[in-house]
Design a protein around this motif. Structure first.
Motif, PDB file in Angstrom:
ATOM      1  N   VAL A   1       0.838  -1.201   0.000  1.00 19.43           N
ATOM      2  CA  VAL A   1       0.000   0.000   0.000  1.00 19.43           C
ATOM      3  C   VAL A   1       0.875   1.254   0.000  1.00 19.43           C
ATOM      4  N   PHE A   2       1.892   1.269   0.866  1.00 23.52           N
ATOM      5  CA  PHE A   2       2.766   2.440   0.970  1.00 23.52           C
ATOM      6  C   PHE A   2       3.715   2.539  -0.222  1.00 23.52           C
ATOM      7  N   LEU A   3       4.261   1.414  -0.638  1.00 26.51           N
ATOM      8  CA  LEU A   3       5.205   1.419  -1.750  1.00 26.51           C
ATOM      9  C   LEU A   3       4.551   1.927  -3.028  1.00 26.51           C
ATOM     10  N   THR A   4       3.316   1.534  -3.254  1.00 25.54           N
ATOM     11  CA  THR A   4       2.597   1.995  -4.439  1.00 25.54           C
ATOM     12  C   THR A   4       2.334   3.495  -4.361  1.00 25.54           C
ATOM     13  N   ALA A   5       1.908   3.959  -3.193  1.00 29.84           N
ATOM     14  CA  ALA A   5       1.621   5.382  -3.029  1.00 29.84           C
ATOM     15  C   ALA A   5       2.881   6.230  -3.206  1.00 29.84           C
ATOM     16  N   LEU A   6       3.997   5.767  -2.673  1.00 24.98           N
ATOM     17  CA  LEU A   6       5.236   6.542  -2.730  1.00 24.98           C
ATOM     18  C   LEU A   6       5.910   6.487  -4.093  1.00 24.98           C
ATOM     19  N   GLY A   7       5.740   5.386  -4.806  1.00 28.13           N
ATOM     20  CA  GLY A   7       6.401   5.246  -6.095  1.00 28.13           C
ATOM     21  C   GLY A   7       7.910   5.314  -5.953  1.00 28.13           C
ATOM     22  N   ALA A   8       8.557   6.091  -6.808  1.00 28.96           N
ATOM     23  CA  ALA A   8      10.018   6.199  -6.792  1.00 28.96           C
ATOM     24  C   ALA A   8      10.529   6.814  -5.494  1.00 28.96           C
ATOM     25  N   GLU A   9       9.688   7.603  -4.816  1.00 30.73           N
ATOM     26  CA  GLU A   9      10.114   8.252  -3.573  1.00 30.73           C
ATOM     27  C   GLU A   9      10.383   7.239  -2.460  1.00 30.73           C
ATOM     28  N   ALA A  10       9.876   6.023  -2.600  1.00 33.19           N
ATOM     29  CA  ALA A  10      10.109   4.997  -1.587  1.00 33.19           C
ATOM     30  C   ALA A  10      11.592   4.728  -1.383  1.00 33.19           C
ATOM     31  N   GLU A  11      12.408   4.962  -2.410  1.00 30.88           N
ATOM     32  CA  GLU A  11      13.849   4.735  -2.294  1.00 30.88           C
ATOM     33  C   GLU A  11      14.492   5.664  -1.274  1.00 30.88           C
ATOM     34  N   ARG A  12      13.811   6.743  -0.896  1.00 32.54           N
ATOM     35  CA  ARG A  12      14.337   7.679   0.084  1.00 32.54           C
ATOM     36  C   ARG A  12      14.049   7.254   1.521  1.00 32.54           C
ATOM     37  N   LEU A  13      13.234   6.214   1.703  1.00 29.90           N
ATOM     38  CA  LEU A  13      12.969   5.704   3.044  1.00 29.90           C
ATOM     39  C   LEU A  13      14.252   5.166   3.673  1.00 29.90           C
ATOM     40  N   HIS A  14      14.303   5.201   5.001  1.00 28.60           N
ATOM     41  CA  HIS A  14      15.431   4.582   5.693  1.00 28.60           C
ATOM     42  C   HIS A  14      15.525   3.122   5.243  1.00 28.60           C
ATOM     43  N   PRO A  15      16.728   2.622   4.983  1.00 29.30           N
ATOM     44  CA  PRO A  15      16.875   1.244   4.472  1.00 29.30           C
ATOM     45  C   PRO A  15      16.168   0.186   5.309  1.00 29.30           C
ATOM     46  N   GLU A  16      16.159   0.344   6.642  1.00 28.70           N
ATOM     47  CA  GLU A  16      15.493  -0.647   7.489  1.00 28.70           C
ATOM     48  C   GLU A  16      13.977  -0.628   7.267  1.00 28.70           C
ATOM     49  N   ILE A  17      13.407   0.563   7.146  1.00 28.66           N
ATOM     50  CA  ILE A  17      11.968   0.663   6.903  1.00 28.66           C
ATOM     51  C   ILE A  17      11.629   0.116   5.527  1.00 28.66           C
ATOM     52  N   LEU A  18      12.420   0.487   4.531  1.00 22.31           N
ATOM     53  CA  LEU A  18      12.166   0.017   3.170  1.00 22.31           C
ATOM     54  C   LEU A  18      12.235  -1.500   3.090  1.00 22.31           C
ATOM     55  N   ALA A  19      13.217  -2.099   3.768  1.00 19.38           N
ATOM     56  CA  ALA A  19      13.356  -3.560   3.751  1.00 19.38           C
ATOM     57  C   ALA A  19      12.137  -4.221   4.384  1.00 19.38           C
ATOM     58  N   GLN A  20      11.622  -3.656   5.472  1.00 19.03           N
ATOM     59  CA  GLN A  20      10.455  -4.236   6.122  1.00 19.03           C
ATOM     60  C   GLN A  20       9.209  -4.104   5.253  1.00 19.03           C
ATOM     61  N   LEU A  21       9.074  -2.984   4.558  1.00 20.32           N
ATOM     62  CA  LEU A  21       7.919  -2.822   3.680  1.00 20.32           C
ATOM     63  C   LEU A  21       7.988  -3.754   2.473  1.00 20.32           C
ATOM     64  N   ARG A  22       9.199  -4.078   2.037  1.00 21.10           N
ATOM     65  CA  ARG A  22       9.370  -4.934   0.868  1.00 21.10           C
ATOM     66  C   ARG A  22       9.364  -6.417   1.206  1.00 21.10           C
ATOM     67  N   ALA A  23       9.324  -6.771   2.477  1.00 24.05           N
ATOM     68  CA  ALA A  23       9.305  -8.183   2.865  1.00 24.05           C
ATOM     69  C   ALA A  23       8.059  -8.857   2.294  1.00 24.05           C
ATOM     70  N   PRO A  24       8.108 -10.165   2.037  1.00 21.51           N
ATOM     71  CA  PRO A  24       6.946 -10.862   1.490  1.00 21.51           C
ATOM     72  C   PRO A  24       5.696 -10.675   2.345  1.00 21.51           C
ATOM     73  N   ALA A  25       4.561 -10.524   1.678  1.00 19.86           N
ATOM     74  CA  ALA A  25       3.300 -10.254   2.375  1.00 19.86           C
ATOM     75  C   ALA A  25       2.973 -11.360   3.367  1.00 19.86           C
TER      76      ALA A  25
END
Length: 213
Positions: A7-31
């Motif tokens: 949900v968040f990754l789609t909303a953020l689009g390319a801006e998601a790459e600016r998230l802290h690496p730990e947060i980004l990794a948790q959001l990208r983990a398998p559903a």
């Protein structure tokens, strides 16, 4: 494969790459369903039991009627999809106030508008927020309300002016303690802050059980 934070990754689009690496990794983990535990340094509503007066309108699991410091909490999330394939994220927040446990639930849904998500609050889904997602300079996920509405009797009533609520939430990362941080305030133009919580939390491993007393 779907991601837990799609949900968040789609909303953020390319801006998601600016998230802290730990947060980004948790959001990208398998559903998968997930549980976290933490402590709010402060949480609740300063209006206390007066907040219960709104329950007949907004329904259960929408408000808390206590305000305290050092409040343990449990956070449970479950990703999913709507019938038309849009990503969702169901959340249950369990506030363990002294002498009583109270809950707030919501469902986030991917929006057709880039940058936005739809958030339906409470067990009956009567309060609807349209929220804008962005990334702060420190890599935190930020959500701010753009519109709010009340859904009653099959109709949707936009809440503006003194009836409106402005929600500002930041979900960040604490490098020192290696844990997520959360800071949320909901304000009304007339009454000021009507709900707040801020503190920290950690996601549990699959074999862990919440152990906050």
């Amino acid at each position: 494969m779907s991601a837990r934070g799609e949900v968040f990754l789609t909303a953020l689009g390319a801006e998601a790459e600016r998230l802290h690496p730990e947060i980004l990794a948790q959001l990208r983990a398998p559903a998968a369903a997930e549980t976290a535990e933490g402590v709010f340094a402060v949480a609740g509503s300063r209006f206390g039991r007066l907040g219960a007066l709104a329950l007949p309108v907004v329904g259960p699991r929408m408000l808390v009627t206590r305000h305290a410091r050092d409040v343990p909490f449990i956070l449970r999330t479950r990703p999913g999809r709507t019938e038309d394939g849009r990503a969702t994220l169901d959340t249950i927040r369990e506030f363990r106030f002294p002498g009583a446990t109270q809950f707030i639930t919501d469902r986030l849904t991917e929006s057709v508008v880039p940058g936005l998500v739809r958030n339906v609050l409470g067990a009956r889904g009567r309060v609807e927020l349209i929220e804008e997602c962005s990334v702060t300079d420190r890599g935190a996920l930020r959500m701010r309300t753009k519109r709010v509405a009340l859904r009653l009797w099959g109709r949707r009533f936009a809440l503006r002016g003194i009836l409106g609520i402005s929600v500002d939430l930041e979900d960040g990362w604490d490098e020192t303690h290696r844990r997520r941080t959360i800071d949320m305030r909901a304000r009304n133009p007339l009454f000021g802050t009507v709900l707040e919580y801020r503190g920290w939390y950690r996601h549990l491993e699959e074999t862990d059980e919440p152990n906050i007393a």
